[in-house]
Design a protein around this motif. Structure first.
Motif, PDB file in Angstrom:
ATOM      1  N   ARG A 105      41.387  76.697   2.938  1.00 38.90           N
ATOM      2  CA  ARG A 105      40.874  77.997   3.382  1.00 38.90           C
ATOM      3  C   ARG A 105      42.005  78.942   3.813  1.00 38.90           C
ATOM      4  O   ARG A 105      41.810  80.154   3.892  1.00 38.90           O
ATOM      5  N   ASN A 107      43.287  79.145   6.791  1.00 37.43           N
ATOM      6  CA  ASN A 107      42.970  79.670   8.124  1.00 37.43           C
ATOM      7  C   ASN A 107      43.820  79.031   9.209  1.00 37.43           C
ATOM      8  O   ASN A 107      44.156  77.844   9.139  1.00 37.43           O
ATOM      9  N   ARG A 127      39.372  82.656  14.587  1.00 38.74           N
ATOM     10  CA  ARG A 127      39.947  82.387  13.271  1.00 38.74           C
ATOM     11  C   ARG A 127      40.912  83.497  12.867  1.00 38.74           C
ATOM     12  O   ARG A 127      40.613  84.681  13.003  1.00 38.74           O
ATOM     13  N   ARG A 129      42.826  84.628   9.485  1.00 37.99           N
ATOM     14  CA  ARG A 129      42.901  84.401   8.027  1.00 37.99           C
ATOM     15  C   ARG A 129      44.231  84.919   7.509  1.00 37.99           C
ATOM     16  O   ARG A 129      44.527  86.108   7.599  1.00 37.99           O
TER      17      ARG A 129
END
Length: 282
Positions: A105, A107, A127, A129
């Motif tokens: 991902r 993340n 989170r 990103r």
């Protein structure tokens, strides 16, 4: 997060003022291990040290879980990571805060783990990103944190392995984090499997399981020295296979975890005592 920063800065400042500078890695030798990690049967994927609790935290990629350990590798507790995916790295941020990376991902996940917590939810975590190009087979593998500059380091594992500085956005900001590739960091390594940042020495430790070594790089990413993890080197009888996580404690001991569930402890080698020679008679 904003209220936490002064306390974190103070804690790290005290730790840095008391800690000894990190010796050159080629001065380290195996002190303990391999030791089986308590409560872990497989998939040890990342490691960090909590200076306040004087314990280690290991993250697993399947099942998604964190295990707290004593410095000898004995089990203390487990924390389930609900709805997380392929967690491959962990770093302590201060107090009860940690950051994790999700490999595919891309993340960075910030979580708070109270001393008695047994689980944490992905939905309730903060989170970040990143814009680093990742996929299912080549994603983020390690993470470290610079408490003074308040930035992260993350590693892309292979197929052009690289280390990136990640500068998080300000709280409540919609601006994405800034990613800066450190083009010299880890140059020549076959892969990068773990990271640790030594704040006092301003040095980044880069772990590679395929190259079987730990590289210490300066703030520009230039290699200073390295610790070899091959059999016959650094006190090892056998090469460490699948080394996945690295951490340094406040005493200067260096910890390495490898899959499936082994812990190694390296310390600065003690100088060999010089043999005393008696004086000859005149």
């Amino acid at each position: 997060m904003r209220k936490l920063l002064p306390t974190v800065a103070l804690l790290f400042g005290l730790a840095l003022s008391q800690a000894e500078p990190l010796p050159c890695l080629d001065q380290y030798t195996l002190a303990k291990g391999p030791m089986v990690i308590g409560g872990v049967s497989k998939n040890a994927s990342g490691l960090t040290y909590h200076a306040g609790r004087d314990t280690l935290f290991v993250v697993l990629d399947a099942p998604q879980r964190i295990v707290e350990l004593s410095l000898a590798g004995s089990f203390k507790r487990k924390i389930n990571l609900n709805k997380f995916d392929d967690t491959e790295g962990i770093t302590w941020l201060g107090e009860n805060r940690f950051a994790l990376v999700e490999e595919a991902r891309g993340n960075i996940i910030i979580v708070e783990l109270e001393p008695k917590d047994g689980g944490v939810s992905w939905k309730k975590a903060t989170r970040i990103r990143t814009d680093i190009k990742v996929n299912l087979t080549n994603g983020l593998e390690g993470i470290a944190y610079d408490p003074l500059a308040k930035r992260f380091f993350v590693a892309r594992e292979k197929n052009s392995p690289a280390v990136f500085k990640i500068i998080p956005p300000k709280p409540e900001s919609d601006v994405p984090p800034t990613s800066i590739m450190m083009s010299l960091a880890g140059r020549g390594l076959r892969d990068i499997s773990g990271l640790h940042y030594d704040a006092k020495g301003e040095r980044l430790l880069i772990l590679s399981h395929e190259s079987a070594c730990v590289v210490a790089a300066n703030k520009y990413g230039i290699e200073i020295c390295r610790l070899l993890l091959r059999g016959g080197k650094s006190g090892l009888s056998r090469t460490i296979v699948k080394a996945e996580g690295i951490a340094l404690d406040k005493r200067g001991a260096l910890y390495v975890v490898s899959e499936p569930n082994l812990l190694y402890v390296f310390e600065k080698a003690k100088p060999e005592p010089q043999s005393s020679k008696g004086k000859g008679s005149e």
